[in-house]
Motif scaffolding. Structure first.
Motif, PDB file in Angstrom:
ATOM      1  N   GLU A   3      33.751  33.944  47.583  1.00  0.00           N
ATOM      2  CA  GLU A   3      33.706  33.130  46.248  1.00  0.00           C
ATOM      3  C   GLU A   3      32.471  33.222  46.115  1.00  0.00           C
ATOM      4  OE1 GLU A   3      34.719  29.802  43.609  1.00  0.00           O
ATOM      5  OE2 GLU A   3      34.910  29.151  45.720  1.00  0.00           O
ATOM      6  N   ALA A   4      31.934  33.859  45.251  1.00  0.00           N
ATOM      7  CA  ALA A   4      30.352  33.914  44.313  1.00  0.00           C
ATOM      8  C   ALA A   4      30.706  34.235  43.022  1.00  0.00           C
ATOM      9  CB  ALA A   4      30.140  35.633  44.725  1.00  0.00           C
ATOM     10  N   ALA A   5      29.167  33.359  42.554  1.00  0.00           N
ATOM     11  CA  ALA A   5      29.062  32.684  41.012  1.00  0.00           C
ATOM     12  C   ALA A   5      27.825  32.693  40.817  1.00  0.00           C
ATOM     13  CB  ALA A   5      29.560  31.007  40.952  1.00  0.00           C
ATOM     14  N   ILE A   6      27.821  32.394  39.233  1.00  0.00           N
ATOM     15  CA  ILE A   6      26.349  32.752  39.095  1.00  0.00           C
ATOM     16  C   ILE A   6      26.340  32.431  37.604  1.00  0.00           C
ATOM     17  CG2 ILE A   6      25.359  35.269  39.828  1.00  0.00           C
ATOM     18  CD1 ILE A   6      26.199  36.226  37.419  1.00  0.00           C
ATOM     19  N   ARG A   7      25.028  31.579  36.493  1.00  0.00           N
ATOM     20  CA  ARG A   7      25.036  31.492  35.542  1.00  0.00           C
ATOM     21  C   ARG A   7      25.138  31.815  34.708  1.00  0.00           C
ATOM     22  NH1 ARG A   7      25.448  26.766  33.504  1.00  0.00           N
ATOM     23  NH2 ARG A   7      25.306  25.670  35.307  1.00  0.00           N
ATOM     24  N   LEU A   8      26.152  32.736  33.864  1.00  0.00           N
ATOM     25  CA  LEU A   8      25.809  33.206  32.573  1.00  0.00           C
ATOM     26  C   LEU A   8      25.536  33.153  31.483  1.00  0.00           C
ATOM     27  CD1 LEU A   8      24.875  36.901  33.158  1.00  0.00           C
ATOM     28  CD2 LEU A   8      27.236  37.585  33.168  1.00  0.00           C
ATOM     29  N   ARG A   9      24.958  33.051  30.291  1.00  0.00           N
ATOM     30  CA  ARG A   9      24.488  32.921  29.448  1.00  0.00           C
ATOM     31  C   ARG A   9      24.856  31.454  28.865  1.00  0.00           C
ATOM     32  NH1 ARG A   9      26.698  38.118  25.789  1.00  0.00           N
ATOM     33  NH2 ARG A   9      25.176  39.615  26.449  1.00  0.00           N
ATOM     34  N   GLY A  10      24.602  30.777  29.987  1.00  0.00           N
ATOM     35  CA  GLY A  10      24.765  29.321  29.999  1.00  0.00           C
ATOM     36  C   GLY A  10      26.090  28.908  30.430  1.00  0.00           C
ATOM     37  N   ARG A  11      26.947  29.820  31.765  1.00  0.00           N
ATOM     38  CA  ARG A  11      28.697  28.857  31.658  1.00  0.00           C
ATOM     39  C   ARG A  11      28.191  29.205  33.119  1.00  0.00           C
ATOM     40  NH1 ARG A  11      32.970  32.730  30.573  1.00  0.00           N
ATOM     41  NH2 ARG A  11      32.456  33.637  30.051  1.00  0.00           N
ATOM     42  N   MET A  12      28.714  29.192  34.232  1.00  0.00           N
ATOM     43  CA  MET A  12      29.515  29.210  35.368  1.00  0.00           C
ATOM     44  C   MET A  12      30.291  30.293  34.819  1.00  0.00           C
ATOM     45  SD  MET A  12      26.541  28.113  37.064  1.00  0.00           S
ATOM     46  CE  MET A  12      27.402  28.824  38.811  1.00  0.00           C
ATOM     47  N   VAL A  13      29.676  31.288  35.937  1.00  0.00           N
ATOM     48  CA  VAL A  13      31.413  32.739  35.745  1.00  0.00           C
ATOM     49  C   VAL A  13      31.116  33.329  37.189  1.00  0.00           C
ATOM     50  CG1 VAL A  13      31.294  35.884  35.526  1.00  0.00           C
ATOM     51  CG2 VAL A  13      30.243  33.493  33.837  1.00  0.00           C
ATOM     52  N   GLY A  14      32.491  32.619  38.440  1.00  0.00           N
ATOM     53  CA  GLY A  14      32.720  33.329  39.334  1.00  0.00           C
ATOM     54  C   GLY A  14      33.730  33.922  39.814  1.00  0.00           C
ATOM     55  N   GLU A  15      33.644  34.927  40.925  1.00  0.00           N
ATOM     56  CA  GLU A  15      34.545  35.856  41.044  1.00  0.00           C
ATOM     57  C   GLU A  15      35.373  35.201  42.693  1.00  0.00           C
ATOM     58  OE1 GLU A  15      35.676  39.746  39.690  1.00  0.00           O
ATOM     59  OE2 GLU A  15      35.586  38.786  38.040  1.00  0.00           O
ATOM     60  N   TYR A  16      36.763  35.827  43.102  1.00  0.00           N
ATOM     61  CA  TYR A  16      37.166  35.775  44.400  1.00  0.00           C
ATOM     62  C   TYR A  16      37.184  36.906  45.014  1.00  0.00           C
ATOM     63  CZ  TYR A  16      38.599  30.829  43.516  1.00  0.00           C
ATOM     64  OH  TYR A  16      39.142  29.606  43.303  1.00  0.00           O
ATOM     65  N   LEU A  17      36.311  37.726  46.379  1.00  0.00           N
ATOM     66  CA  LEU A  17      36.834  38.988  46.428  1.00  0.00           C
ATOM     67  C   LEU A  17      38.101  38.557  47.693  1.00  0.00           C
ATOM     68  CD1 LEU A  17      36.309  41.723  47.653  1.00  0.00           C
ATOM     69  CD2 LEU A  17      34.941  40.541  49.568  1.00  0.00           C
ATOM     70  N   MET A  18      39.129  39.071  47.086  1.00  0.00           N
ATOM     71  CA  MET A  18      40.299  39.107  47.839  1.00  0.00           C
ATOM     72  C   MET A  18      40.482  40.457  48.457  1.00  0.00           C
ATOM     73  SD  MET A  18      42.733  36.913  44.769  1.00  0.00           S
ATOM     74  CE  MET A  18      43.667  37.060  46.273  1.00  0.00           C
ATOM     75  N   VAL A  19      41.777  40.338  49.859  1.00  0.00           N
ATOM     76  CA  VAL A  19      41.839  41.346  50.631  1.00  0.00           C
ATOM     77  C   VAL A  19      43.377  41.337  50.738  1.00  0.00           C
ATOM     78  CG1 VAL A  19      41.287  40.588  52.193  1.00  0.00           C
ATOM     79  CG2 VAL A  19      41.362  42.510  52.801  1.00  0.00           C
ATOM     80  N   ARG A  20      43.911  42.304  50.997  1.00  0.00           N
ATOM     81  CA  ARG A  20      45.389  42.786  52.129  1.00  0.00           C
ATOM     82  C   ARG A  20      44.923  43.821  52.348  1.00  0.00           C
ATOM     83  NH1 ARG A  20      50.341  45.817  49.004  1.00  0.00           N
ATOM     84  NH2 ARG A  20      51.305  46.226  50.083  1.00  0.00           N
ATOM     85  N   ARG A  21      45.420  43.414  53.757  1.00  0.00           N
ATOM     86  CA  ARG A  21      45.583  43.568  54.944  1.00  0.00           C
ATOM     87  C   ARG A  21      46.249  44.618  55.435  1.00  0.00           C
ATOM     88  NH1 ARG A  21      40.143  44.551  56.406  1.00  0.00           N
ATOM     89  NH2 ARG A  21      38.938  42.154  56.691  1.00  0.00           N
ATOM     90  N   ILE A  22      46.409  46.037  55.509  1.00  0.00           N
ATOM     91  CA  ILE A  22      47.947  46.733  55.344  1.00  0.00           C
ATOM     92  C   ILE A  22      48.695  47.232  57.503  1.00  0.00           C
ATOM     93  CG2 ILE A  22      49.329  49.227  54.931  1.00  0.00           C
ATOM     94  CD1 ILE A  22      46.900  48.547  52.164  1.00  0.00           C
ATOM     95  N   GLU A  23      49.390  46.960  57.690  1.00  0.00           N
ATOM     96  CA  GLU A  23      49.783  47.344  58.584  1.00  0.00           C
ATOM     97  C   GLU A  23      50.363  48.862  58.967  1.00  0.00           C
ATOM     98  OE1 GLU A  23      50.462  45.112  61.823  1.00  0.00           O
ATOM     99  OE2 GLU A  23      49.476  43.577  60.509  1.00  0.00           O
ATOM    100  N   THR A  24      49.615  49.625  59.732  1.00  0.00           N
ATOM    101  CA  THR A  24      49.968  50.634  59.778  1.00  0.00           C
ATOM    102  C   THR A  24      51.381  51.399  61.155  1.00  0.00           C
ATOM    103  OG1 THR A  24      47.817  50.971  61.557  1.00  0.00           O
ATOM    104  CG2 THR A  24      47.716  51.292  59.291  1.00  0.00           C
ATOM    105  N   PRO A  25      51.672  52.239  60.850  1.00  0.00           N
ATOM    106  CA  PRO A  25      52.994  52.378  61.643  1.00  0.00           C
ATOM    107  C   PRO A  25      52.494  53.136  63.277  1.00  0.00           C
ATOM    108  CG  PRO A  25      53.390  54.112  60.670  1.00  0.00           C
ATOM    109  CD  PRO A  25      51.747  52.524  59.335  1.00  0.00           C
TER     110      PRO A  25
END
Length: 202
Positions: free
Chosen positions: A180-202
């Protein structure tokens, strides 16, 4: 009828409709990046006409029924992210004009902190996924993600941490929050999750 998944073609697909879908993926955040409302849509529309950057045709898949674009996925290999970011800067400058781009440059630099995180260079990064509101909950987003997953070892994306609907969808199709990362932008906190999906290879 089932929509077909196909590469974006500027000559066939409605550029304005695609720009509206991209903007609508996260209108609050995109208003800060591209400009509010129609101004932001116009910037994205202009960038969709460029041969490089985030919205290069090679980075876009569309879900199409008849002639209507119902959904869109923008993505590229993680190994290309730095190059895509660099060429997108030129696209922003063309679309916004030099002065408009320079005014936003400090904000762009701060927002870059939201889209970092540990990613496997062999993975694939989903920049944007958006489905027309009238066609959501019909499996279109899942089909676009599965098309992007084909041949990949991992998928990554960033999602606004306030967007519980999107987070729930991504978790349903196999993504997990990685950081997770967050910054203050124009007076409010904005945050994002980095999400991952691992893919099984046959």
């Amino acid at each position: 009828m089932t929509p077909r998944i196909e590469p974006y073609d500027p000559a066939r697909h409605d550029r304005r409709a695609c720009a509206e879908l991209i903007y609508g993926a996260d209108a609050d955040l995109n208003a800060l990046v591209y400009g509010a409302g129609l101004e932001g849509v116009a910037v994205i529309e202009e960038m969709l006409g460029a041969p490089e950057g985030y919205f290069s045709p090679e980075h876009i898949r569309c879900a199409v029924l008849g002639d209507e674009v119902l959904g869109i996925l923008v993505g590229y290999p993680v190994s290309q992210m730095k190059d895509v970011d660099a060429t997108s800067g030129h696209g922003f400058m063309r679309a916004m004009g030099a002065w408009g781009f320079l005014k936003r440059l400090p904000m762009f630099m701060r927002m870059a902190k939201l889209t970092g995180g540990e990613m496997d260079p062999d993975g694939y990064y989903i920049h944007t996924l958006s489905i027309s509101p009238a066609h959501q909950r019909r499996g279109i987003g899942t089909r676009l993600i599965e098309a992007a997953a084909d041949g990949q070892s991992a998928l990554y994306l960033h999602v606004n941490r306030e967007n519980q609907q999107a987070i729930g969808f991504y978790e349903k199709v196999g993504f997990a929050r990685q950081s997770e990362a967050a910054i203050r932008l124009r007076g409010r906190m904005v945050g994002e999750y980095l999400m991952v999906r691992r893919i099984e290879t046959p």
